[in-house]
Design an enzyme around this catalytic site. Structure first.
Site, PDB file in Angstrom:
ATOM      1  N   HIS A 248       0.841  -1.198   0.000  1.00 18.46           N
ATOM      2  CA  HIS A 248       0.000   0.000   0.000  1.00 18.46           C
ATOM      3  C   HIS A 248       0.871   1.240   0.000  1.00 18.46           C
ATOM      4  O   HIS A 248       1.932   1.245   0.608  1.00 18.46           O
ATOM      5  CB  HIS A 248      -0.936   0.024   1.223  1.00 18.46           C
ATOM      6  N   GLU A 301      -7.960  -4.485  -1.218  1.00 17.19           N
ATOM      7  CA  GLU A 301      -8.488  -5.134  -2.420  1.00 17.19           C
ATOM      8  C   GLU A 301      -8.605  -6.649  -2.247  1.00 17.19           C
ATOM      9  O   GLU A 301      -9.493  -7.279  -2.807  1.00 17.19           O
ATOM     10  CB  GLU A 301      -7.575  -4.831  -3.621  1.00 17.19           C
TER      11      GLU A 301
HETATM   12  N1  ACO Z   1       3.928  -7.760  -4.919  1.00 23.71           N
HETATM   13  C1  ACO Z   1       5.263  -7.866  -5.048  1.00 23.71           C
HETATM   14  N2  ACO Z   1       6.118  -6.857  -4.795  1.00 23.71           N
HETATM   15  C2  ACO Z   1       5.615  -5.700  -4.381  1.00 23.71           C
HETATM   16  C3  ACO Z   1       4.225  -5.519  -4.201  1.00 23.71           C
HETATM   17  C4  ACO Z   1       3.382  -6.603  -4.486  1.00 23.71           C
HETATM   18  N3  ACO Z   1       2.057  -6.513  -4.346  1.00 23.71           N
HETATM   19  N4  ACO Z   1       4.011  -4.256  -3.790  1.00 23.71           N
HETATM   20  C5  ACO Z   1       5.200  -3.662  -3.723  1.00 23.71           C
HETATM   21  N5  ACO Z   1       6.168  -4.531  -4.077  1.00 23.71           N
HETATM   22  C6  ACO Z   1       7.596  -4.279  -4.129  1.00 23.71           C
HETATM   23  C7  ACO Z   1       7.941  -3.492  -5.380  1.00 23.71           C
HETATM   24  O1  ACO Z   1       8.261  -4.330  -6.454  1.00 23.71           O
HETATM   25  C8  ACO Z   1       9.124  -2.672  -4.937  1.00 23.71           C
HETATM   26  O2  ACO Z   1      10.267  -3.459  -4.992  1.00 23.71           O
HETATM   27  P1  ACO Z   1      11.679  -2.818  -5.422  1.00 23.71           P
HETATM   28  O3  ACO Z   1      11.969  -1.812  -4.353  1.00 23.71           O
HETATM   29  O4  ACO Z   1      12.607  -3.972  -5.446  1.00 23.71           O
HETATM   30  O5  ACO Z   1      11.457  -2.179  -6.758  1.00 23.71           O
HETATM   31  C9  ACO Z   1       8.835  -2.395  -3.468  1.00 23.71           C
HETATM   32  O6  ACO Z   1       7.952  -3.426  -3.031  1.00 23.71           O
HETATM   33  C10 ACO Z   1       8.166  -1.053  -3.270  1.00 23.71           C
HETATM   34  O7  ACO Z   1       7.156  -0.894  -4.246  1.00 23.71           O
HETATM   35  P2  ACO Z   1       6.464   0.484  -4.564  1.00 23.71           P
HETATM   36  O8  ACO Z   1       5.816   0.466  -5.892  1.00 23.71           O
HETATM   37  O9  ACO Z   1       7.401   1.619  -4.274  1.00 23.71           O
HETATM   38  O10 ACO Z   1       5.367   0.486  -3.472  1.00 23.71           O
HETATM   39  P3  ACO Z   1       4.263   1.523  -3.384  1.00 23.71           P
HETATM   40  O11 ACO Z   1       4.022   1.684  -1.953  1.00 23.71           O
HETATM   41  O12 ACO Z   1       4.544   2.727  -4.150  1.00 23.71           O
HETATM   42  O13 ACO Z   1       3.059   0.800  -4.167  1.00 23.71           O
HETATM   43  C11 ACO Z   1       1.148  -0.420  -4.584  1.00 23.71           C
HETATM   44  C12 ACO Z   1       1.887   0.491  -3.612  1.00 23.71           C
HETATM   45  C13 ACO Z   1       0.979   0.280  -5.942  1.00 23.71           C
HETATM   46  C14 ACO Z   1      -0.240  -0.682  -3.995  1.00 23.71           C
HETATM   47  C15 ACO Z   1       1.914  -1.721  -4.749  1.00 23.71           C
HETATM   48  O14 ACO Z   1       2.117  -2.331  -3.495  1.00 23.71           O
HETATM   49  C16 ACO Z   1       1.256  -2.693  -5.704  1.00 23.71           C
HETATM   50  O15 ACO Z   1       1.432  -2.590  -6.922  1.00 23.71           O
HETATM   51  N6  ACO Z   1       0.432  -3.664  -5.198  1.00 23.71           N
HETATM   52  C17 ACO Z   1      -0.265  -4.620  -6.025  1.00 23.71           C
HETATM   53  C18 ACO Z   1      -1.507  -4.018  -6.647  1.00 23.71           C
HETATM   54  C19 ACO Z   1      -2.596  -3.776  -5.616  1.00 23.71           C
HETATM   55  O16 ACO Z   1      -2.848  -4.575  -4.728  1.00 23.71           O
HETATM   56  N7  ACO Z   1      -3.265  -2.618  -5.758  1.00 23.71           N
HETATM   57  C20 ACO Z   1      -4.318  -2.192  -4.817  1.00 23.71           C
HETATM   58  C21 ACO Z   1      -3.795  -1.255  -3.796  1.00 23.71           C
HETATM   59  S1  ACO Z   1      -5.004  -0.806  -2.589  1.00 23.71           S
HETATM   60  C22 ACO Z   1      -5.768   0.544  -3.157  1.00 23.71           C
HETATM   61  O17 ACO Z   1      -5.273   1.223  -3.993  1.00 23.71           O
HETATM   62  C23 ACO Z   1      -7.138   0.915  -2.690  1.00 23.71           C
END
Ligand code: ACO
Length: 365
Positions: A248, A301
C-alpha cells in the site's frame, strides 16, 4: 499574491485541506470516521448510518431510501451508466449550483443524489432484459443494502446483505484520495452536487484508483486449481510481477480495511476463505523473505474481492460497488468544501517554449 510553493510530483505529502471527516492512521493500522474506528461499525450498523456519521457527524437521520427513478443510460458498462445517470439528475431534478444553496439545502440535495448512485448500480446489475422490481417490493427492504439487493435480484439474501454492508462501510471513506479530491475541486467551483459526484465516479474509474479486485479473484482461481499456494506465489514473484492485493502507498502497517473484511469473510463462512487464507499466508511469508526492509501487508483489495464474491457480485460490478461505498466520503467532503467556500485553483510552472511568433509553429502555412 502569496509566495509560490513547488509541490512534489503527484502532490505526495502535500496537505491540501483541514478535514474533520477521516484520515487513515498509517502507522497505527486504523481507519476512523469522525473519530470512530471502522472496527466498531462494520457488522454493527447499516451503511446509511455511516453515511450520516460521515456527512452529518451523527448516525441520525442518515441516508434516506432512493426515490423511484429508472436508470436513464444503458451503455453496456455499469460504471459509465452510473456516471452519466448521476450527471443527468441535475437537469432532471432542476438541481441548482452549490453556490446558490445554503448548507441545509446542499445536504438535502447530496442525500437525494448520493442514494441514487446505489439505485442506479442495482438497476444496472439487474440488466436491461429483466423487468424492474416493483417499487412496493423494494420498499419491503429495511436497510439500504436490503433495498439494493431487492432492486437487483428481487430478494435480499441475509448473507449478501451483511457482505455488502460490510464492504460499503469499510470502503466508505479514505481521506484525500484522487476521487475525493476531484469531488472537492468540482464542489469548490460552486457546481451542482450531481456534477461533483459524477466527476468523482470518473476519477474512480482509473485502474490506479478504483482498482480491480477482480484480479485477486483470478489469483484465487489459479491457486484453487493448482493447490500449492507457495509455488504459485514464487512463480509470480520470480517473473517480476506483483501480487494483487498486497502492499500500500500509505499504510506502513496492515491495511485496517483488510482486517475487518477478513473478519467479515470468516464470519460469513465465505466459500473462498480457505484458499484466500492459504494464499495470504504464502504471499506474506514470501514477501517478507524477499523484501525484509518493507512492510508489504495485505491491502483492502484482497479481502474486498472475497467479500464481494460472497455476495455474488460479478467482477464487472466491483468498481461501481466501490462508487456506492465511496459516495459517502465524497458527500461528506463536498459539504465540507461547500462550508469552506474556497475555490481550489493551484498554479502550474510554465516550462514550454519561449515567446515566439505563430509562424514558427509547425503547420502555420
Ligand atoms: N507484490 C510484489 N512486490 C511488491 C508488491 C506486491 N504486491 N508491492 C510492492 N512490491 C515491491 C515493489 O516491487 C518494490 O520493490 P523494489 O523496491 O525492489 O522495486 C517495493 O515493493 C516497493 O514498491 P512500490 O511500488 O514503491 O510500493 P508503493 O508503496 O509505491 O506501491 C502499490 C503500492 C501500488 C499498492 C503496490 O504495493 C502494488 O502494486 N500492489 C499490487 C496491486 C494492488 O494490490 N493494488 C491495490 C492497492 S489498494 C488501493 O489502492 C485501494
Amino acid at each position: 499574491m502569496p509566495e509560490l510553493i513547488a509541490a512534489p510530483p503527484g502532490l505526495e505529502g502535500v496537505i491540501a485541506f483541514d478535514t474533520e471527516i477521516a484520515e487513515p492512521d498509517v502507522d497505527g493500522s486504523a481507519l476512523r470516521y469522525r473519530g470512530v474506528d471502522i472496527e466498531e461499525l462494520v457488522g454493527v450498523v447499516p451503511y446509511e448510518k455511516v453515511w450520516g456519521l460521515l456527512v452529518d457527524g451523527s448516525f441520525e437521520p442518515g441516508l434516506p431510501p432512493a426515490e423511484p427513478h429508472p436508470l436513464t443510460v444503458r451503455s453496456g458498462d455499469p460504471r459509465v451508466d452510473l456516471q452519466a445517470a448521476l450527471a443527468l439528475l441535475a437537469p432532471e431534478w432542476g438541481l441548482r449550483p452549490l453556490l446558490d444553496l445554503d448548507v441545509v439545502e446542499a445536504r438535502e440535495q447530496l442525500a437525494r443524489v448520493a442514494v441514487m448512485a446505489l439505485s442506479f448500480v442495482a438497476q444496472s446489475a439487474r440488466g436491461p432484459g429483466r423487468p424492474p422490481v416493483p417499487q412496493a417490493e423494494v420498499d419491503r427492504g429495511r436497510t439500504i443494502a436490503e433495498r439494493f439487493l431487492i432492486r437487483w435480484r428481487g430478494q435480499a439474501d441475509p448473507r449478501a446483505v451483511r457482505a455488502i454492508d460490510a464492504y460499503w462501510i469499510a470502503a466508505a471513506e479514505h481521506g484525500m484520495n484522487a476521487s475525493t479530491f476531484t469531488a472537492r475541486i468540482v464542489a469548490s467551483t460552486g457546481a451542482d452536487v450531481a456534477a461533483a459526484l459524477s466527476a468523482a465516479v470518473g476519477a474512480l474509474s482509473g485502474p490506479l484508483h478504483g482498482g480491480a479486485p477482480s484480479r485477486v479473484l483470478r489469483m484465487l482461481d489459479e491457486v484453487e486449481r493448482e493447490g500449492d499456494a507457495t509455488a504459485y506465489v514464487r512463480r509470480v514473484l520470480d517473473r517480476g510481477e506483483r501480487l494483487m492485493g498486497f502492499g500500500h502507498r500509505v499504510y506502513r502497517a496492515e491495511d485496517p480495511r483488510a482486517r475487518v473484511l477478513r473478519r467479515t469473510a470468516r464470519e460469513l463462512g465465505s466459500p473462498r476463505v480457505e484458499v484466500a487464507e492459504r494464499l495470504e499466508r504464502a504471499a506474506l511469508e514470501e514477501l517478507a523473505a524477499r523484501k525484509p526492509d518493507r512492510v508489504l501487508a495485505t491491502n483492502v483489495e484482497f479481502w474486498s474481492a472475497v467479500v464481494l464474491d460472497t455476495a455474488g457480485v460479478p467482477a464487472e460490478l466491483f468498481t461501481p460497488m466501490f462508487a456506492c461505498a465511496r459516495v459517502a466520503g465524497w458527500s461528506a467532503h463536498i459539504l465540507e468544501q461547500k462550508r469552506s467556500g474556497r475555490l481550489i485553483r493551484p498554479t502550474a510552472r510554465y516550462v514550454g517554449p519561449q515567446r515566439r511568433s505563430a509562424a514558427e509553429v509547425p503547420g502555420w502555412n
